[in-house]
Write an enzyme that holds these catalytic residues in place. Sequence first.
Site, short mmCIF file in Angstrom:
data_model
loop_
_atom_site.label_atom_id
_atom_site.label_comp_id
_atom_site.label_asym_id
_atom_site.label_seq_id
_atom_site.Cartn_x
_atom_site.Cartn_y
_atom_site.Cartn_z
N LEU A 12 -8.15 0.60 -9.40
CA LEU A 12 -7.53 1.88 -9.72
C LEU A 12 -6.57 2.24 -8.59
O LEU A 12 -6.99 2.48 -7.47
CB LEU A 12 -8.60 2.98 -9.85
N ALA A 14 -2.29 1.29 -7.25
CA ALA A 14 -1.59 0.12 -6.71
C ALA A 14 -0.53 0.57 -5.70
O ALA A 14 0.63 0.21 -5.79
CB ALA A 14 -0.98 -0.70 -7.84
N GLY A 18 -3.72 -0.76 -2.56
CA GLY A 18 -4.05 -1.33 -3.87
C GLY A 18 -3.21 -2.55 -4.22
O GLY A 18 -3.74 -3.57 -4.67
N ARG A 48 -0.20 5.05 -12.36
CA ARG A 48 0.33 6.26 -13.01
C ARG A 48 1.62 5.95 -13.75
O ARG A 48 1.87 6.47 -14.82
CB ARG A 48 0.58 7.33 -11.95
N GLU A 130 -16.14 0.13 3.31
CA GLU A 130 -15.75 -0.35 4.65
C GLU A 130 -14.36 0.13 5.05
O GLU A 130 -14.11 0.42 6.23
CB GLU A 130 -15.82 -1.88 4.70
N GLY A 188 6.56 5.22 9.44
CA GLY A 188 5.60 5.14 8.35
C GLY A 188 4.15 5.22 8.79
O GLY A 188 3.24 4.98 8.02
N GLU A 191 1.93 10.50 7.66
CA GLU A 191 2.27 10.91 6.30
C GLU A 191 3.51 11.80 6.36
O GLU A 191 3.83 12.37 7.41
CB GLU A 191 1.13 11.73 5.72
N LYS A 206 -13.74 11.11 8.73
CA LYS A 206 -14.32 9.86 9.20
C LYS A 206 -15.55 10.13 10.06
O LYS A 206 -16.54 9.39 10.01
CB LYS A 206 -13.27 9.05 9.96
N GLY A 309 -2.81 0.35 7.50
CA GLY A 309 -1.88 -0.69 7.06
C GLY A 309 -2.40 -1.27 5.75
O GLY A 309 -3.60 -1.48 5.60
N1 LIG Z 1 -2.82 3.11 3.84
C1 LIG Z 1 -3.76 2.88 4.74
O1 LIG Z 1 -3.48 2.30 5.77
C2 LIG Z 1 -5.18 3.29 4.48
C3 LIG Z 1 -6.15 2.98 5.44
C4 LIG Z 1 -7.49 3.31 5.20
C5 LIG Z 1 -7.82 3.97 4.03
N2 LIG Z 1 -6.84 4.29 3.13
C6 LIG Z 1 -7.24 4.97 1.90
O2 LIG Z 1 -6.94 4.14 0.80
C7 LIG Z 1 -6.63 4.92 -0.34
C8 LIG Z 1 -5.25 4.49 -0.86
O3 LIG Z 1 -4.30 4.70 0.16
P1 LIG Z 1 -2.80 4.17 0.05
O4 LIG Z 1 -2.24 4.24 1.42
O5 LIG Z 1 -2.74 2.89 -0.69
O6 LIG Z 1 -2.17 5.35 -0.81
P2 LIG Z 1 -0.86 5.30 -1.71
O7 LIG Z 1 -0.42 6.70 -1.89
O8 LIG Z 1 0.12 4.30 -1.17
O9 LIG Z 1 -1.40 4.72 -3.09
C9 LIG Z 1 -2.13 5.44 -4.02
C10 LIG Z 1 -1.66 4.98 -5.38
O10 LIG Z 1 -2.54 5.50 -6.36
C11 LIG Z 1 -1.78 5.92 -7.46
N3 LIG Z 1 -2.52 6.94 -8.20
C12 LIG Z 1 -2.82 8.21 -7.82
N4 LIG Z 1 -3.50 8.84 -8.80
C13 LIG Z 1 -3.63 7.96 -9.81
C14 LIG Z 1 -4.24 8.02 -11.09
N5 LIG Z 1 -4.82 9.12 -11.51
N6 LIG Z 1 -4.21 6.91 -11.86
C15 LIG Z 1 -3.64 5.78 -11.42
N7 LIG Z 1 -3.03 5.66 -10.21
C16 LIG Z 1 -3.04 6.74 -9.43
C17 LIG Z 1 -0.50 6.46 -6.84
O11 LIG Z 1 0.53 6.49 -7.79
C18 LIG Z 1 -0.26 5.46 -5.72
O12 LIG Z 1 0.51 4.36 -6.15
C19 LIG Z 1 -6.69 6.36 0.13
O13 LIG Z 1 -7.94 6.90 -0.19
C20 LIG Z 1 -6.51 6.26 1.64
O14 LIG Z 1 -7.12 7.33 2.33
C21 LIG Z 1 -5.54 3.94 3.33
N1 LIG Z 2 -3.43 8.44 8.44
C1 LIG Z 2 -4.48 7.58 8.87
C2 LIG Z 2 -4.52 6.34 8.00
C3 LIG Z 2 -5.81 5.57 8.05
O1 LIG Z 2 -6.88 6.29 7.54
C4 LIG Z 2 -4.26 7.21 10.33
O2 LIG Z 2 -3.24 7.59 10.92
O3 LIG Z 2 -5.13 6.59 10.93
NA NA Z 3 -13.57 -0.33 8.45
#
Ligand SMILES: NC(=O)c1ccc[n+]([C@@H]2O[C@H](COP(=O)([O-])OP(=O)(O)OC[C@H]3O[C@@H](n4cnc5c(N)ncnc54)[C@H](O)[C@@H]3O)[C@@H](O)[C@H]2O)c1
Ligand SMILES: N[C@@H](CCO)C(=O)O
Ligand code: NA
Length: 437
Positions: A12, A14, A18, A48, A130, A188, A191, A206, A309
Amino acid sequence: MIEYRNLRIALLGAGSVGAQVASLLLEHGAELSERVGAGLELVGVAVRDLDAPRSAEIPPHLLTTDARSLILGADIVIELMGGLEPAREYLELALNSGADVITANKALLATYGPELFEIAEQVGAQLYYEAAVGGAIPIIRPLRDSLAGDRVLRILGIVNGTTNYILDRMDTEGDSLEEVLADAQRLGYAEADPTADVEGYDAAQKAAILASLAFHTTVPLEAVYREGILAITTEQVAAARKAGFVVKLLAVCERVVDPESGVEGVSARVHPALVPIDHPLAAVHGANNAVFLEAEAAGSLMFYGAGAGGMQTASAVLGDVVSAARRHVIGGPGVAESTQANLPVLPISSVRTRYRITLEVADKPGVLAAIATLFAEHGVSVEAVQQDARPDGASPTATLVIGTHEATEAALAATVSALESTDVVSAVSSVLRVEGL
Ligand SMILES: NC(=O)c1ccc[n+]([C@@H]2O[C@H](COP(=O)([O-])OP(=O)(O)OC[C@H]3O[C@@H](n4cnc5c(N)ncnc54)[C@H](O)[C@@H]3O)[C@@H](O)[C@H]2O)c1
Ligand SMILES: N[C@@H](CCO)C(=O)O
Ligand code: NA
């Protein structure tokens, strides 16, 4: 060629993480299947917008906007959408349909963790996360499995990469917080709306997850004391460095005893803190994360690496996929999240730590004695006093830095408010906690 039973995996979301998970699963699925003893088939990716650009190619036939149908046909559901809803609803649907669930969503776990773990336990499913803390760094599994036979005493974590990048640049380059924050957004790391990072909300989520797991106790997000880094100045960072410390945003989770009642409990807090420059956490630079942990038998351990990342975080998600898939092969109920210790979560006023307090004071006889008396009256023991030399007659005030022995937050707060209202102190310019001494 061994014929494996196929496990159906639904993804769920991408986005950054994802898309990388999908790509790694498609690329290495066969190899992972060998490790698991079952086929791992990515059966669909809920998105989406079917036509949105992605950081990795996903075959169009796998994309769907019908998340619910995808969930209902899966053995393992991976949630990487972020946010509270519909993530919570989808994960409940998945668990109730008997699927194991994997998520990287710290906001969801810090808010609805207890409900989700309870459903998982009732239906005998697994909930793995994790990637939710420390990205790629293994920390959830070590706490849940490797250290399950030990007693965790304390955790000091750098669990937000954005704020570590900012504080590190302020320290090494002398840049202002505003300047570095703008760069972090351009690169990047932060946020577009960096509030969750700089105000400490991300780290507090966390901390709630780590404290719950480490102390076998439900630690709600509201019980986590939180201060962000916006009040930290380049001058404070430079003064800290001169005194042998670096400023880090720490998540501190520890066992504490309430000084009034003697009740044993736990505490979780997030705030900027002074860390001695020879502490392993002081060497965590850039956007890296680290979790420094003290356990009764194991002693001190540190877990270090990339806390964020897309690709790095996908590594942690894939590890969870293999764990969940192995359980499907072996069978039997999942391991329940243990909160049996059920310790009280105590407020920050019960915490004991050391402090460095910077004061602007009148530079005249008797001032130091008056200030020392004030500390003594509130039961806060002074460890060191340092007065900044001023050119002769340049200013009628002096800068005084007072380091304390361990004191409770309550005693310290009372001391600071007394300092603020006494005539000889013109300003309390900084109060920072010292950790890791
Ligand atoms: N990016 C990181 O480095 C990182 C690190 C640790 C944890 N996370 C966690 O991982 C998760 C994803 O983060 P990300 O950085 O990939 O975010 P992101 O915003 O890049 O990706 C989220 C994706 O989910 C899609 N989405 C949202 N609602 C939706 C729905 N209802 N149906 C289908 N698709 C939907 C969005 O369109 C988007 O493409 C978050 O919970 C974030 O906290 C991210
Ligand atoms: N925004 C978070 C991403 C990882 O959870 C950070 O800067 O560490
Ligand atoms: Na971890």
